[in-house]
Design a protein around this motif. Structure first.
Motif, short mmCIF file in Angstrom:
data_model
loop_
_atom_site.label_atom_id
_atom_site.label_comp_id
_atom_site.label_asym_id
_atom_site.label_seq_id
_atom_site.Cartn_x
_atom_site.Cartn_y
_atom_site.Cartn_z
N PHE A 79 26.85 114.36 -9.88
CA PHE A 79 26.64 113.71 -8.57
C PHE A 79 27.61 112.55 -8.32
CE2 PHE A 79 21.70 114.51 -8.91
CZ PHE A 79 21.93 115.87 -8.96
N ASN A 117 25.91 119.11 -13.05
CA ASN A 117 24.50 118.74 -13.13
C ASN A 117 23.66 119.41 -12.05
OD1 ASN A 117 22.38 116.90 -14.25
ND2 ASN A 117 22.34 116.19 -12.13
N GLU A 118 22.54 119.98 -12.45
CA GLU A 118 21.56 120.56 -11.51
C GLU A 118 22.25 121.31 -10.38
OE1 GLU A 118 18.92 117.34 -10.37
OE2 GLU A 118 17.59 117.81 -12.05
N GLN A 153 24.54 106.01 -12.32
CA GLN A 153 23.23 105.42 -12.16
C GLN A 153 22.99 104.22 -13.07
OE1 GLN A 153 21.63 109.74 -11.92
NE2 GLN A 153 19.94 108.50 -11.19
N SER A 178 17.60 105.27 -9.14
CA SER A 178 17.14 106.62 -8.80
C SER A 178 18.20 107.36 -7.99
CB SER A 178 15.84 106.52 -8.00
OG SER A 178 15.69 107.64 -7.16
N ALA A 179 18.36 108.65 -8.29
CA ALA A 179 19.37 109.44 -7.58
C ALA A 179 18.92 109.76 -6.15
CB ALA A 179 19.66 110.74 -8.32
N SER A 180 17.66 110.12 -5.97
CA SER A 180 17.24 110.53 -4.63
C SER A 180 17.03 109.35 -3.69
CB SER A 180 15.97 111.39 -4.70
OG SER A 180 14.95 110.71 -5.40
N TYR A 190 11.01 118.50 -14.26
CA TYR A 190 10.14 117.42 -13.77
C TYR A 190 8.81 117.94 -13.23
CZ TYR A 190 14.20 114.39 -14.07
OH TYR A 190 15.28 113.69 -14.55
N MET A 191 8.87 119.11 -12.57
CA MET A 191 7.72 119.53 -11.75
C MET A 191 7.79 121.03 -11.49
SD MET A 191 9.29 117.99 -8.22
CE MET A 191 11.06 117.75 -8.20
N HIS A 212 21.56 116.72 -1.12
CA HIS A 212 21.84 117.72 -2.14
C HIS A 212 23.21 118.35 -1.91
CE1 HIS A 212 17.35 118.16 -3.31
NE2 HIS A 212 17.96 117.20 -3.97
N LYS A 249 11.74 102.84 -8.85
CA LYS A 249 11.28 104.14 -9.35
C LYS A 249 11.81 104.25 -10.78
CE LYS A 249 11.10 109.09 -8.37
NZ LYS A 249 11.71 110.26 -7.71
N TRP A 259 5.96 114.22 -6.61
CA TRP A 259 6.42 115.28 -7.52
C TRP A 259 5.21 115.81 -8.29
CZ3 TRP A 259 11.92 114.10 -9.96
CH2 TRP A 259 12.80 113.75 -8.91
N GLN A 278 25.67 115.60 -3.04
CA GLN A 278 25.67 115.29 -4.47
C GLN A 278 26.17 116.46 -5.31
OE1 GLN A 278 21.57 113.88 -4.93
NE2 GLN A 278 22.33 111.81 -5.11
P1 P53 Z 1 15.28 110.59 -9.10
C1 P53 Z 1 15.79 116.16 -7.18
C2 P53 Z 1 14.82 116.90 -7.83
C3 P53 Z 1 14.77 116.93 -9.20
C4 P53 Z 1 15.70 116.21 -9.94
O1 P53 Z 1 15.46 111.93 -9.97
C5 P53 Z 1 16.69 115.48 -9.30
C6 P53 Z 1 16.75 115.47 -7.91
C7 P53 Z 1 17.82 114.75 -7.19
O2 P53 Z 1 17.51 113.43 -7.01
O3 P53 Z 1 17.65 114.80 -9.95
C8 P53 Z 1 17.71 114.66 -11.34
O4 P53 Z 1 16.21 109.60 -9.67
C9 P53 Z 1 19.10 114.13 -11.62
C10 P53 Z 1 19.13 112.69 -11.99
C11 P53 Z 1 17.98 111.97 -11.33
C12 P53 Z 1 16.69 112.53 -11.92
O5 P53 Z 1 16.62 113.93 -11.73
O6 P53 Z 1 15.61 110.98 -7.74
O7 P53 Z 1 19.82 114.92 -12.52
O8 P53 Z 1 20.39 112.18 -11.65
O9 P53 Z 1 18.01 110.60 -11.43
C13 P53 Z 1 15.44 111.90 -11.36
O10 P53 Z 1 13.86 110.20 -9.29
#
Ligand code: P53
Length: 478
Positions: free
Chosen positions: A134, A178-179, A21, A431-433, A316-317, A191, A439, A350, A194
């Motif tokens: 990922f 990761n995750e 990233q 951003s990964a998603s 995150y949420m 998902h 973002k 989120w 990744q």
């Molecule tokens: P982005 C989904 C839900 C929660 C976290 O996410 C996630 C994802 C997959 O995208 O990913 C993690 O960039 C991940 C990071 C990523 C970060 O959260 O989609 O470990 O690679 O960038 C934030 O907003």
């Protein structure tokens, strides 16, 4: 302004990123093509596409990242100025084994990370490393079918062993996948790709394929834990789960039961990696659904002997669920989540829930009894560069303020053994998603747009100065 609690002296305050990233330089020094290199840019409305090869004319944001590959010495200086004493990143598998199935590693790739870690250490920053974030070699997806194939276990453990041997004097804290539990939403093709390098055939059962791939990852992870300890007993190897607690929508018993099954479903990964065993309810579930997951007796032994040293997690949420009316007690993350009316959402939908962090930490502590490490937390938002040449990201400061306070309560009031805290994307990255640049999570702004245009100049946001004094006060001045 509420005073926080002071964290212990050896607490790790950091920032977190992943190689694909931010590094860019996707073909430098012999690097192979990873799955991130064949994902196009997207946004909220339009999902990223996965292409069979790198196609001319398409936008692949991970090819450039923020050019960290070349600019890291200056960036690490900024991290040190912020006060970080640790930095979480990943080792791009394709820099070490370009296709994944070679027998010898690529020296130029190893050298890059050796130099990067040296630069960190010179600046008083210890690297914290994820092995698989990922970014598995695309070759392993196309030629071997990704993690559904057990051969990939050996490719991964070879990669892990090479890294432990080369870097054990520079890196103490490691994570394997990761995750790993993101694939609970197995209907989301991103998902599955990744996490597990799975591209599904139409006649395949998605959920069953996911369980098999995850099992092979558990075996690879458990073996890696063992290898690490044999090489250097000082190494700490963790799991990494995405902690999003799933609450019951109401106090209705059927909702409570559904939420309990939801948590079991989303976190069985942690059960296997921390406790070394599959939970009984899941074995029964597989039986009922006629799922045949290949698990040998030797596998069971490997899992028991390769439990992780700590639980790394992102936060995150939170989510919520309610009784889905099915006869069978069963949680399907693709269809059974509901909005929580008590929470606000980010611009990407989120749900923002600081208390959920404390809740999740207590939940994991009760269940897994392992030290914890918050290796991601943060707020993706649209930032605006104002006329004064600054970024006033008070919304991000508020998010961090509220979450760090709950984290500190979990340590100081609940007694949770927490190694450290590394906010996600403390420097803006892809951003990964969605593959977007806009973002943004950073406390350091990077001048670049979604198409890769921009000066790449780094600017300190307001949150940079805020986090700096949080660290300087060891978490007291929030
Ligand atoms: P982005 C989904 C839900 C929660 C976290 O996410 C996630 C994802 C997959 O995208 O990913 C993690 O960039 C991940 C990071 C990523 C970060 O959260 O989609 O470990 O690679 O960038 C934030 O907003």
């Amino acid at each position: 302004q509420i005073q926080g609690y002071q964290m212990p002296k050896d607490f790790l305050w950091g920032g977190a990123v992943a190689a694909h990233q931010l590094e860019g330089a996707w073909q430098a020094d012999g690097k192979g093509v990873s799955i991130a290199d064949v994902m196009t840019g997207g946004n909220k409305e339009q999902a990223r596409q996965v292409t069979k090869t790198v196609e001319k004319g398409k936008v692949y944001p991970n090819h450039w990242g923020i050019d960290f590959y070349h600019q890291y010495p200056q960036d690490i200086k900024l991290f040190a100025e912020m006060g970080l004493n640790c930095f979480r990143t990943s080792i791009a598998w394709t820099r070490i084994f370009p296709n994944g199935d070679e027998s010898e590693p690529n020296e130029a790739g190893l050298k890059f990370y050796e130099n990067l870690f040296d630069e960190c250490l010179k600046n008083g920053i210890q690297p914290v490393i994820t092995l698989s974030h990922f970014e598995m070699p695309y070759h392993l997806v196309k030629e071997y079918g990704g993690w559904r194939n057990r051969e990939v276990i050996d490719f991964f453990t070879r990669f892990a062993e090479v890294c432990f041997k080369r870097f054990h004097n520079q890196v103490k804290y490691w994570m394997t996948f990761n995750e790993i539990n993101n694939q609970t939403s197995w209907a989301d093709p991103h998902h599955l790709l990744q996490n597990s390098g799975l591209i599904l055939n139409d006649d395949e059962n998605l959920e069953e394929a996911m369980f098999q791939a995850a099992h092979n990852e558990f075996i690879a992870s458990a073996k890696a834990v063992k290898i690490a300890h044999e090489i250097d007993n000082n190494l700490q190897v963790g799991a990494m789960v995405a902690m999003s607690p799933i609450y019951p929508m109401t106090a209705k018993p059927a909702d409570i039961l559904e939420a309990q099954r939801a948590m079991q479903t989303r976190y069985y990964y942690g059960d296997v990696q921390a406790l070394g065993e599959y939970p009984a309810w899941l074995i029964k579930y597989w039986d009922r659904h006629d799922y045949h997951i290949e698990i040998s007796d030797l596998d069971r032994q490997i899992l028991r002997e390769g439990t992780v040293d700590y639980m790394g997690f992102s936060y995150y949420m939170s989510f919520a669920t309610k009784d889905n009316g099915d006869e069978e007690l069963h949680f399907n993350e693709n269809t059974d989540l509901v909005d929580n009316p008590y929470l606000e959402k980010s611009d990407w939908g989120w749900q923002i829930d600081a208390k959920g962090l404390r809740y999740g930490m207590n939940w994991m502590n009760d269940r897994w009894h392992k030290p914890q490490f918050i290796v991601e937390n943060g707020f993706g938002a649209y930032d605006k560069l104002t006329d004064d040449g600054k970024i006033h990201d008070d919304y991000r400061i508020k998010y961090f303020h509220d979450h760090i306070l709950e984290m500190e309560k979990a340590v100081a009031e609940d007694g949770i053994d927490l190694i450290g805290y590394t906010p996600w994307g403390h420097i803006d990255l892809i951003s990964a998603s969605t593959g977007e640049m806009k973002k943004r999570y950073g406390m350091i702004y990077v001048d670049q747009d979604d198409e890769g245009n921009g000066s790449l100049k780094r600017l300190k946001k307001d949150s940079f100065y805020w986090y700096q004094q949080v660290i300087a006060s060891r978490g007291e001045n929030l």
